[in-house]
Motif scaffolding. Structure first.
Motif, PDB file in Angstrom:
ATOM      1  N   HIS A 272       0.825  -1.212   0.000  1.00 27.86           N
ATOM      2  CA  HIS A 272       0.000   0.000   0.000  1.00 27.86           C
ATOM      3  C   HIS A 272       0.860   1.263   0.000  1.00 27.86           C
ATOM      4  O   HIS A 272       0.575   2.219  -0.731  1.00 27.86           O
ATOM      5  N   VAL A 273       1.907   1.264   0.814  1.00 31.17           N
ATOM      6  CA  VAL A 273       2.782   2.448   0.863  1.00 31.17           C
ATOM      7  C   VAL A 273       3.453   2.666  -0.485  1.00 31.17           C
ATOM      8  O   VAL A 273       3.498   3.790  -1.007  1.00 31.17           O
ATOM      9  N   CYS A 274       3.994   1.601  -1.071  1.00 29.12           N
ATOM     10  CA  CYS A 274       4.726   1.727  -2.325  1.00 29.12           C
ATOM     11  C   CYS A 274       3.801   2.083  -3.495  1.00 29.12           C
ATOM     12  O   CYS A 274       4.187   2.835  -4.391  1.00 29.12           O
ATOM     13  N   GLU A 328       6.041  -0.443 -18.330  1.00 27.62           N
ATOM     14  CA  GLU A 328       5.363  -1.190 -17.277  1.00 27.62           C
ATOM     15  C   GLU A 328       6.391  -1.877 -16.370  1.00 27.62           C
ATOM     16  O   GLU A 328       6.238  -1.893 -15.146  1.00 27.62           O
ATOM     17  N   SER A 329       7.436  -2.411 -16.962  1.00 30.96           N
ATOM     18  CA  SER A 329       8.510  -3.039 -16.172  1.00 30.96           C
ATOM     19  C   SER A 329       9.170  -2.020 -15.262  1.00 30.96           C
ATOM     20  O   SER A 329       9.430  -2.289 -14.082  1.00 30.96           O
ATOM     21  N   ALA A 330       9.441  -0.832 -15.800  1.00 32.27           N
ATOM     22  CA  ALA A 330      10.081   0.219 -14.999  1.00 32.27           C
ATOM     23  C   ALA A 330       9.191   0.624 -13.831  1.00 32.27           C
ATOM     24  O   ALA A 330       9.679   0.863 -12.718  1.00 32.27           O
ATOM     25  N   ALA A 331       7.882   0.689 -14.067  1.00 37.71           N
ATOM     26  CA  ALA A 331       6.957   1.065 -12.991  1.00 37.71           C
ATOM     27  C   ALA A 331       6.929   0.004 -11.895  1.00 37.71           C
ATOM     28  O   ALA A 331       6.911   0.327 -10.705  1.00 37.71           O
ATOM     29  N   ILE A 332       6.924  -1.258 -12.300  1.00 38.21           N
ATOM     30  CA  ILE A 332       6.921  -2.344 -11.314  1.00 38.21           C
ATOM     31  C   ILE A 332       8.157  -2.262 -10.434  1.00 38.21           C
ATOM     32  O   ILE A 332       8.080  -2.381  -9.207  1.00 38.21           O
ATOM     33  N   TRP A 333       9.307  -2.033 -11.054  1.00 38.62           N
ATOM     34  CA  TRP A 333      10.548  -1.966 -10.267  1.00 38.62           C
ATOM     35  C   TRP A 333      10.677  -0.658  -9.495  1.00 38.62           C
ATOM     36  O   TRP A 333      11.311  -0.626  -8.438  1.00 38.62           O
ATOM     37  N   LYS A 334      10.069   0.412 -10.003  1.00 33.19           N
ATOM     38  CA  LYS A 334      10.140   1.681  -9.274  1.00 33.19           C
ATOM     39  C   LYS A 334       9.509   1.542  -7.899  1.00 33.19           C
ATOM     40  O   LYS A 334      10.035   2.047  -6.897  1.00 33.19           O
ATOM     41  N   GLY A 335       8.390   0.848  -7.823  1.00 31.23           N
ATOM     42  CA  GLY A 335       7.745   0.639  -6.529  1.00 31.23           C
ATOM     43  C   GLY A 335       8.637  -0.081  -5.558  1.00 31.23           C
ATOM     44  O   GLY A 335       8.757   0.295  -4.382  1.00 31.23           O
ATOM     45  N   ALA A 339      10.902   1.550  -2.095  1.00 30.58           N
ATOM     46  CA  ALA A 339      10.129   1.099  -0.929  1.00 30.58           C
ATOM     47  C   ALA A 339      10.630   1.686   0.381  1.00 30.58           C
ATOM     48  O   ALA A 339       9.847   2.192   1.195  1.00 30.58           O
ATOM     49  N   PHE A 340      11.929   1.631   0.618  1.00 25.22           N
ATOM     50  CA  PHE A 340      12.461   2.108   1.900  1.00 25.22           C
ATOM     51  C   PHE A 340      12.215   3.601   2.073  1.00 25.22           C
ATOM     52  O   PHE A 340      11.842   4.064   3.149  1.00 25.22           O
TER      53      PHE A 340
END
Length: 478
Positions: A272-274, A328-335, A339-340
């Motif tokens: 949820h945060v990410c 889409e791949s970049a967005a998945i990894w951006k989250g 995260a920290f």
């Protein structure tokens, strides 16, 4: 506040601070020095920000020769030295002491040579992790280790802590991607170990130096492996009704002999945060997600993703999404990569770094939850699931006087469980100060003595990165 276990400063050093600074500037005239209180305050802590101590001074050399001159002077005058890259250590590994000179290599950030034929690059140790991959991307290569702080962290710090990252499941951690090092020893002597190819003759000094946490020498240059970019790399999101189901799925994937490039885990609080931070399209109705990335030819990637999805179906899979574009791949990894930082905007947190066998992942997640509940803390789990490197984030309020101590105690119990389950105290953050007093949980007295004897060979007076790694009382065993 100063950590209660930081060594008391040497009065003899403190009393001649002005003379020491004058001599240092004479010995290394081209080095940038930070000696004023406001400037030194920038270096009083690292990413373990709960603990702080102002250093004697900070030196920012621009060459190996300058590092050598600084180290030689400190050796001759009994001055402690703390090496520093970008200060992103989460274990207090770069925390200075009041009588120590901080030698920060961040100015030494050049890429010196790229050898495409042998797939290696020689770089200065102050270069950032991501800058290596950016520097060789146009030639079709990349540098594999990719910690979450790769935009900021330096190779020097990665070498000190043997850092990993999401993509190290397939390509290995830092020690598997470093071929050679240029080092400055405590007396200022410059040596080189390794080279530009694998399997150097003689003792494995590379294995000794990588992960030594600034206890043995200062790294000024490194020869790194370059990996050819894959034809295709594609991540897939998998959602599960429980952390235990996700953990069991990870063990099943690896148990099938499939080695993805990465398998990353996030539980519901982290999801949820990410998602709020990165808008990556994470499902919000699941308890845990896995980000699984595979690479190869189009046919190979399709077959692997299909097989992984089949395995996930046997573990209560609720959500599946395969990336269909580079955006889409970049967005998945951006989250995941943010995260920290995203969680840090909402709460103070204490980031753990234990390792467990993959077969114990479901049990470990359950035990982590139980421990945090017992201490009264919420926890967000974000970690490299493929190699069992856990990163529970214990959420606490730094403004409450007793919460840091309780969070540390909570973290200690989690790390003890990791060892109990057959794992270890640290995967990539290092021991530093944070885990120093837990070393006897994993190592016997004989183990510690042997490690300290090795340190004493390289650093006989224990001037390098003092009060780290080994329990303070353990030195009496030598």
């Amino acid at each position: 506040m100063a950590h209660p276990a930081i060594l008391q400063p040497d009065p003899a050093v403190m009393s001649r601070r002005d003379e020491i600074l004058k001599q240092l500037k004479t010995r290394a005239p081209d080095t940038v020095f930070i000696t004023d209180e406001e400037g030194r305050r920038t270096f009083e802590t690292d990413a373990l920000t709960a603990y702080r101590c102002m250093p004697l001074a900070v030196a920012l050399p621009g060459s190996t020769e300058e590092v050598s001159a600084l180290m030689a002077y400190c050796w001759e005058n009994d001055i402690k030295v703390v090496a520093r890259g970008a200060g992103t250590s989460l274990s207090g590994g770069a925390l200075p002491s009041e009588d120590a000179l901080v030698i920060c290599v961040s100015r030494m950030n050049r890429m010196l040579k790229i050898d495409e034929d042998n797939r290696v690059a020689r770089v200065e140790s102050g270069i950032t992790n991501l800058a290596i991959s950016q520097g060789v991307a146009s030639r079709g290569f990349f540098y594999a280790p990719d910690p979450s702080s790769q935009l900021a962290c330096t190779l020097a710090g990665n070498i000190a802590m043997n850092s990993g990252g999401a993509h190290c499941l397939k390509y290995g951690v830092t020690v598997n991607n470093i071929l050679g090092l240029k080092l400055v020893l405590v007396n200022g002597e410059v040596i080189e170990i390794g080279g530009d190819y694998l399997d150097q003759p003689g003792y494995d000094l590379m294995g000794l130096m990588v992960g030594s946490e600034g206890q043995l020498a200062i790294v000024t240059e490194a020869t790194v492996r370059l990996i050819k970019m894959p034809e295709i790399a594609r991540p897939m999101l998998l959602g599960f009704p429980s952390s235990e189901a996700a953990g069991a799925c990870v063990a099943a994937i690896i148990g099938e002999g499939i080695v993805p490039v990465a398998i990353e885990f996030m539980d519901k609080p982290a999801i949820h945060v990410c998602e709020n931070f990165a808008h990556a399209g994470y499902p919000l109705d699941v308890e845990a997600i896995l980000i699984v990335e595979v690479e190869g030819s189009e046919e190979e990637v399709s077959l692997l993703l299909e097989r992984i999805a089949e395995i996930a179906e046997n573990h209560e899979l609720q959500h599946k999404r395969i990336s269909e574009s580079s955006e889409e791949s970049a967005a998945i990894w951006k989250g995941r990569k943010s995260a920290f930082g995203a969680i840090g905007q909402l709460s103070d947190y204490f980031c753990m770094d234990g390792v467990i066998p993959l077969s114990k992942l479901p049990e470990a997640l359950m035990r982590v939850s139980e421990i945090c509940q017992a201490f009264g803390f919420d926890v967000a789990n974000i970690f490299h699931a493929g190699d069992g490197n856990l990163h529970p984030l214990i959420l606490y309020n730094a403004n409450e006087e007793d919460e840091l101590a309780r969070a540390e105690a909570c973290g200690a119990e989690i790390l003890k469980v990791c060892v109990e389950l057959g794992g270890c105290l640290t995967g990539e953050h290092g021991v530093g100060i944070e885990k120093r007093d837990l070393m006897p949980v994993q190592y016997t007295e004989t183990d510690l003595v042997q490690m300290m004897r090795v340190k004493s060979v390289f650093d006989p007076d224990w001037q390098l990165n003092p009060a780290k790694v080994f329990p303070l009382a353990a030195r009496e065993l030598l």
